[in-house]
Structure formats: C-alpha cells, structure tokens
Design an enzyme around this catalytic site. Sequence first.
Site, PDB file in Angstrom:
ATOM      1  N   PRO A  49       0.795  -1.217   0.000  1.00 17.28           N
ATOM      2  CA  PRO A  49       0.000   0.000   0.000  1.00 17.28           C
ATOM      3  C   PRO A  49       0.834   1.277   0.000  1.00 17.28           C
ATOM      4  CG  PRO A  49      -0.155  -1.106   2.125  1.00 17.28           C
ATOM      5  CD  PRO A  49       0.562  -2.031   1.198  1.00 17.28           C
ATOM      6  N   ASN A  50       0.328   2.225  -0.744  1.00  9.79           N
ATOM      7  CA  ASN A  50       0.853   3.591  -0.858  1.00  9.79           C
ATOM      8  C   ASN A  50       2.125   3.704  -1.684  1.00  9.79           C
ATOM      9  OD1 ASN A  50      -1.250   4.797   0.725  1.00  9.79           O
ATOM     10  ND2 ASN A  50      -0.269   3.868   2.501  1.00  9.79           N
ATOM     11  N   GLU A  78      12.913  -9.159   2.267  1.00 15.18           N
ATOM     12  CA  GLU A  78      12.032  -8.089   2.773  1.00 15.18           C
ATOM     13  C   GLU A  78      12.730  -6.762   2.496  1.00 15.18           C
ATOM     14  OE1 GLU A  78      10.458  -6.465   7.115  1.00 15.18           O
ATOM     15  OE2 GLU A  78      11.202  -8.513   6.946  1.00 15.18           O
ATOM     16  N   ALA A  91       2.930  -0.868   4.993  1.00 14.29           N
ATOM     17  CA  ALA A  91       2.373  -0.997   6.336  1.00 14.29           C
ATOM     18  C   ALA A  91       1.949  -2.422   6.672  1.00 14.29           C
ATOM     19  CB  ALA A  91       1.189  -0.043   6.500  1.00 14.29           C
ATOM     20  N   ARG A 125       4.439  11.066  -2.055  1.00 12.80           N
ATOM     21  CA  ARG A 125       4.139  10.936  -0.633  1.00 12.80           C
ATOM     22  C   ARG A 125       5.423  10.998   0.183  1.00 12.80           C
ATOM     23  NH1 ARG A 125       4.068   5.919   2.154  1.00 12.80           N
ATOM     24  NH2 ARG A 125       3.213   6.189   4.219  1.00 12.80           N
ATOM     25  N   HIS A 128      12.582  -2.384   2.615  1.00 10.17           N
ATOM     26  CA  HIS A 128      12.035  -1.099   3.080  1.00 10.17           C
ATOM     27  C   HIS A 128      12.916   0.011   2.516  1.00 10.17           C
ATOM     28  CE1 HIS A 128       9.544  -3.296   5.891  1.00 10.17           C
ATOM     29  NE2 HIS A 128      10.628  -3.984   6.196  1.00 10.17           N
ATOM     30  N   TYR A 134      10.931   9.078   1.488  1.00  5.73           N
ATOM     31  CA  TYR A 134      10.958   8.065   0.432  1.00  5.73           C
ATOM     32  C   TYR A 134      11.612   8.523  -0.866  1.00  5.73           C
ATOM     33  CZ  TYR A 134       7.681   5.888   3.626  1.00  5.73           C
ATOM     34  OH  TYR A 134       7.095   5.355   4.745  1.00  5.73           O
ATOM     35  N   ASN A 164       8.182  -5.446  -0.622  1.00  2.00           N
ATOM     36  CA  ASN A 164       8.065  -4.233   0.166  1.00  2.00           C
ATOM     37  C   ASN A 164       6.573  -4.127   0.468  1.00  2.00           C
ATOM     38  OD1 ASN A 164       7.823  -1.693   1.236  1.00  2.00           O
ATOM     39  ND2 ASN A 164       9.082  -0.676  -0.311  1.00  2.00           N
ATOM     40  N   ARG A 182      12.505   4.897  12.856  1.00  4.89           N
ATOM     41  CA  ARG A 182      11.212   5.584  12.771  1.00  4.89           C
ATOM     42  C   ARG A 182      10.332   5.199  13.957  1.00  4.89           C
ATOM     43  NH1 ARG A 182       8.870   5.145   6.965  1.00  4.89           N
ATOM     44  NH2 ARG A 182       7.520   6.754   7.839  1.00  4.89           N
TER      45      ARG A 182
END
Length: 144
Positions: A9-10, A97, A76, A17, A99, A22, A73, A106
């Site tokens: 998502p996103n 995985e 969330a 964003r 990110h 990012y 990735n 964070r």
Amino acid sequence: MTIYILNGPNLNLLGQRQPEIYGHETLADVEARCETEARDLGLEIRFLQSNHEGQLVDWIHEARMAAQGIIINAGAYTHTSVAILDALKAFDGPVIELHISNVHARESFRHHSYISARADGVMAGFGTQGYELALQRLHRLLAA
C-alpha cells in the site's frame, strides 16, 4: 529465473508521498531500474503493486509456481499482516524483505515485522537502491 517484486500500500504514491523519507523517484522509475538490473543479472522480473492485502497474498500464491524468488516491500502490511506471512511460508524460494526507509529509526510500531519471520534477508534504509541490491542478493542466493 523469474523474481516477483511485490509492492504494498501507498507505494503507488512513491515520489509524491513524503519525499523527505521516500525520495522523489516514482515506482515506475524504480521498476525501470529493476528491469535493467534484472537483465544484467540474467533474471526476469514481475513488478507488481497493490493497496490490497488479498491481492498481495494472491500474487505470492501465484509465485509458488512461477517464480524462484520474491522481493517484497509490503509497506504498512509488514507490521500487521499474518496473512502475508502465512503466504510467504508456503513459498519455497528465497524471500527478501525490503524497506526504502530505515524502519528502525522511525516510529516504534514500524520496528516489528511479521515478514521477517520468513525472510532470508532484510534491506532497510538504502532508499530505492535497495531494490537493485535485493535483486543482486537474490541472484547470488539462487546461484548457490
């Protein structure tokens, strides 16, 4: 060899964003760089994005028959999805995985990952370059 690169998502808003976190590259920019890297490594990729958890699960199931490795990735969903973890556990190949940001620097809720329980490696904090690094690592794992 085919690698599925799954984006959650996103990530469709990459470049728009929170560019301070990012970056300014779009997901299409990342996909183009991944295509080049994959070609150089002799790999094929299937680069996909969805905001829907079930779609990501379906693609992981599809990858069981069509891919030798997965880069994910999950956005969330990394921190919330047992369903994605269970799907990844049914996949026999290596899983990386990914990110873009350093999730450990964070918010504390980002420090836990369900996906890490299945991942063969985790890339975090390398920006969008992490995708290319993950492809290189998967290539090496598959060549071993």
